[in-house]
Structure formats: structure tokens, C-alpha cells
Motif scaffolding. Sequence first.
Motif, mmCIF file in Angstrom:
data_model
loop_
_atom_site.group_PDB
_atom_site.id
_atom_site.type_symbol
_atom_site.label_atom_id
_atom_site.label_comp_id
_atom_site.label_asym_id
_atom_site.label_seq_id
_atom_site.Cartn_x
_atom_site.Cartn_y
_atom_site.Cartn_z
ATOM 1 N N VAL A 272 23.956 46.199 38.801
ATOM 2 C CA VAL A 272 24.507 47.222 39.676
ATOM 3 C C VAL A 272 23.912 48.567 39.294
ATOM 4 O O VAL A 272 23.548 48.785 38.131
ATOM 5 C CB VAL A 272 26.047 47.229 39.583
ATOM 6 N N GLN A 273 23.824 49.464 40.249
ATOM 7 C CA GLN A 273 23.338 50.808 39.958
ATOM 8 C C GLN A 273 24.433 51.653 39.318
ATOM 9 O O GLN A 273 25.634 51.406 39.522
ATOM 10 C CB GLN A 273 22.854 51.480 41.239
ATOM 11 N N ALA A 274 24.025 52.648 38.581
ATOM 12 C CA ALA A 274 24.976 53.576 37.986
ATOM 13 C C ALA A 274 25.867 54.167 39.075
ATOM 14 O O ALA A 274 25.388 54.517 40.156
ATOM 15 C CB ALA A 274 24.233 54.680 37.238
ATOM 16 N N GLY A 275 27.155 54.255 38.769
ATOM 17 C CA GLY A 275 28.130 54.735 39.734
ATOM 18 C C GLY A 275 28.763 53.637 40.566
ATOM 19 O O GLY A 275 29.745 53.876 41.267
ATOM 20 N N GLY A 276 28.209 52.438 40.463
ATOM 21 C CA GLY A 276 28.726 51.313 41.238
ATOM 22 C C GLY A 276 29.901 50.636 40.565
ATOM 23 O O GLY A 276 30.406 51.095 39.526
ATOM 24 N N SER A 277 30.326 49.526 41.161
ATOM 25 C CA SER A 277 31.500 48.796 40.689
ATOM 26 C C SER A 277 31.212 47.302 40.583
ATOM 27 O O SER A 277 30.364 46.764 41.300
ATOM 28 C CB SER A 277 32.680 48.993 41.654
ATOM 29 N N LEU A 278 31.938 46.671 39.683
ATOM 30 C CA LEU A 278 31.943 45.215 39.557
ATOM 31 C C LEU A 278 33.355 44.778 39.221
ATOM 32 O O LEU A 278 34.109 45.538 38.600
ATOM 33 C CB LEU A 278 30.999 44.739 38.443
ATOM 34 N N ARG A 279 33.682 43.558 39.592
ATOM 35 C CA ARG A 279 34.958 42.975 39.205
ATOM 36 C C ARG A 279 34.701 41.674 38.460
ATOM 37 O O ARG A 279 34.176 40.723 39.041
ATOM 38 C CB ARG A 279 35.827 42.704 40.424
ATOM 39 N N THR B 287 39.971 48.869 34.907
ATOM 40 C CA THR B 287 41.360 48.434 35.005
ATOM 41 C C THR B 287 41.447 46.941 34.724
ATOM 42 O O THR B 287 40.756 46.148 35.369
ATOM 43 C CB THR B 287 41.936 48.714 36.396
ATOM 44 N N ILE B 288 42.292 46.588 33.763
ATOM 45 C CA ILE B 288 42.527 45.178 33.471
ATOM 46 C C ILE B 288 43.823 44.748 34.154
ATOM 47 O O ILE B 288 44.800 45.510 34.198
ATOM 48 C CB ILE B 288 42.589 44.909 31.950
ATOM 49 N N SER B 289 43.833 43.544 34.692
ATOM 50 C CA SER B 289 45.029 43.010 35.332
ATOM 51 C C SER B 289 45.002 41.490 35.219
ATOM 52 O O SER B 289 43.984 40.905 34.839
ATOM 53 C CB SER B 289 45.102 43.446 36.795
ATOM 54 N N ARG B 290 46.122 40.879 35.547
ATOM 55 C CA ARG B 290 46.189 39.415 35.483
ATOM 56 C C ARG B 290 47.086 38.880 36.591
ATOM 57 O O ARG B 290 48.010 39.573 37.030
ATOM 58 C CB ARG B 290 46.700 38.945 34.125
ATOM 59 N N GLU B 291 46.795 37.660 37.004
ATOM 60 C CA GLU B 291 47.632 36.925 37.942
ATOM 61 C C GLU B 291 47.994 35.609 37.269
ATOM 62 O O GLU B 291 47.192 34.668 37.254
ATOM 63 C CB GLU B 291 46.904 36.648 39.256
ATOM 64 N N ASN B 292 49.184 35.536 36.719
ATOM 65 C CA ASN B 292 49.571 34.336 35.990
ATOM 66 C C ASN B 292 49.656 33.118 36.906
ATOM 67 O O ASN B 292 49.394 31.994 36.478
ATOM 68 C CB ASN B 292 50.885 34.563 35.267
ATOM 69 N N ALA B 293 49.993 33.329 38.166
ATOM 70 C CA ALA B 293 50.066 32.207 39.106
ATOM 71 C C ALA B 293 48.691 31.591 39.355
ATOM 72 O O ALA B 293 48.597 30.422 39.748
ATOM 73 C CB ALA B 293 50.674 32.679 40.416
ATOM 74 N N LYS B 294 47.638 32.380 39.113
ATOM 75 C CA LYS B 294 46.270 31.886 39.306
ATOM 76 C C LYS B 294 45.551 31.662 37.986
ATOM 77 O O LYS B 294 44.352 31.369 37.971
ATOM 78 C CB LYS B 294 45.479 32.864 40.165
ATOM 79 N N ASN B 295 46.270 31.852 36.874
ATOM 80 C CA ASN B 295 45.665 31.663 35.551
ATOM 81 C C ASN B 295 44.383 32.481 35.386
ATOM 82 O O ASN B 295 43.389 32.001 34.831
ATOM 83 C CB ASN B 295 45.357 30.179 35.295
ATOM 84 N N THR B 296 44.410 33.716 35.850
ATOM 85 C CA THR B 296 43.208 34.527 35.875
ATOM 86 C C THR B 296 43.493 35.951 35.400
ATOM 87 O O THR B 296 44.529 36.519 35.737
ATOM 88 C CB THR B 296 42.611 34.563 37.296
ATOM 89 N N VAL B 297 42.554 36.485 34.629
ATOM 90 C CA VAL B 297 42.576 37.886 34.238
ATOM 91 C C VAL B 297 41.337 38.555 34.826
ATOM 92 O O VAL B 297 40.290 37.926 34.940
ATOM 93 C CB VAL B 297 42.641 38.041 32.704
ATOM 94 N N TYR B 298 41.497 39.822 35.211
ATOM 95 C CA TYR B 298 40.423 40.552 35.879
ATOM 96 C C TYR B 298 40.079 41.813 35.094
ATOM 97 O O TYR B 298 40.907 42.358 34.369
ATOM 98 C CB TYR B 298 40.858 40.959 37.284
ATOM 99 N N LEU B 299 38.854 42.281 35.317
ATOM 100 C CA LEU B 299 38.445 43.592 34.837
ATOM 101 C C LEU B 299 37.721 44.290 35.983
ATOM 102 O O LEU B 299 36.597 43.911 36.325
ATOM 103 C CB LEU B 299 37.543 43.495 33.610
ATOM 104 N N GLN B 300 38.393 45.258 36.587
ATOM 105 C CA GLN B 300 37.779 46.061 37.628
ATOM 106 C C GLN B 300 37.022 47.201 36.960
ATOM 107 O O GLN B 300 37.618 48.006 36.240
ATOM 108 C CB GLN B 300 38.832 46.605 38.576
ATOM 109 N N MET B 301 35.732 47.266 37.213
ATOM 110 C CA MET B 301 34.861 48.232 36.547
ATOM 111 C C MET B 301 34.306 49.173 37.607
ATOM 112 O O MET B 301 33.533 48.759 38.474
ATOM 113 C CB MET B 301 33.722 47.505 35.833
#
Length: 123
Positions: A11-18, A68-82
Motif C-alpha cells: 500500500v502507498q503511504a497514507g493508505g489503509s489495510l485491515r 484500531t484493534i477489535s475482535r468478533e468472538n462470534a466469528k473467532n476473529t481479531v482485526y487490526l485496522q491500519m
Amino acid sequence: VQLQASGGGLVQAGGSLRLSCAASGGTFSRYIMAWFCQAPGKEREFVAAVGRLGRSTGYADSVKGRFTISRENAKNTVYLQMNSLKPEDTAVYYCAGRAIGSLSNYYAQYEYWGQGTQVTVSS
């Protein structure tokens, strides 16, 4: 528990990834979850952690206000929004879990690790 990280890329600088980390083989809500990163020639560094119910979080100073870190226990998943990514965020990102204790920024306190996903930020 087995952890599988995904979502990295170029990704380019200033962009986002999840980033996503899917867990299997255990009761996901039992685990404190975290993201660490490791750049070439550097030690593994703490990025963010989230409590078992997702109510408590902790961040490295370098990512506060951008990630931002978050999680969905119903989906057994943790995320990192960058967001607002910088070239210095380039690294392999690992998700990790620990069954005992509370939020920690020390990698040795996490028993379970995913395989890592590469994040490359171009200037």
C-alpha cells in the motif's frame, strides 16, 4: 488454538489495510489477543492488544490514533485496522494469543502465534 493471519499487502503511504486473524481449535473468547510486528533486522515489537470481551485495548505509542484493534468472538476473529500507514510500518505482522493473565505488550507472554502476514508501505 491455531491462528491464521491474513490481509497484508502493498500500500502507498497514507493508505489503509485491515488485517484479520482467524482462530480455530479453542474457545476464542478465553484468549487475550494481540498483534506484533517484526521488520528485517529488528526484534518483534508490540502493536496492539485487546481483552477477552473486546472492551479493553492497548496500543504502542507509534500506532495510537492510526491503528484500531477489535475482535468478533462470534466469528473467532481479531482485526487490526491500519490507517494513515507510513513506510516505517513495513513489517511482518503476527497475531498472538494468551490464555492466562491480562493485556500485555511482551511477546514472550503469548503462547499462540499465527504465521504472519507481510505489510509493505511504499513512500
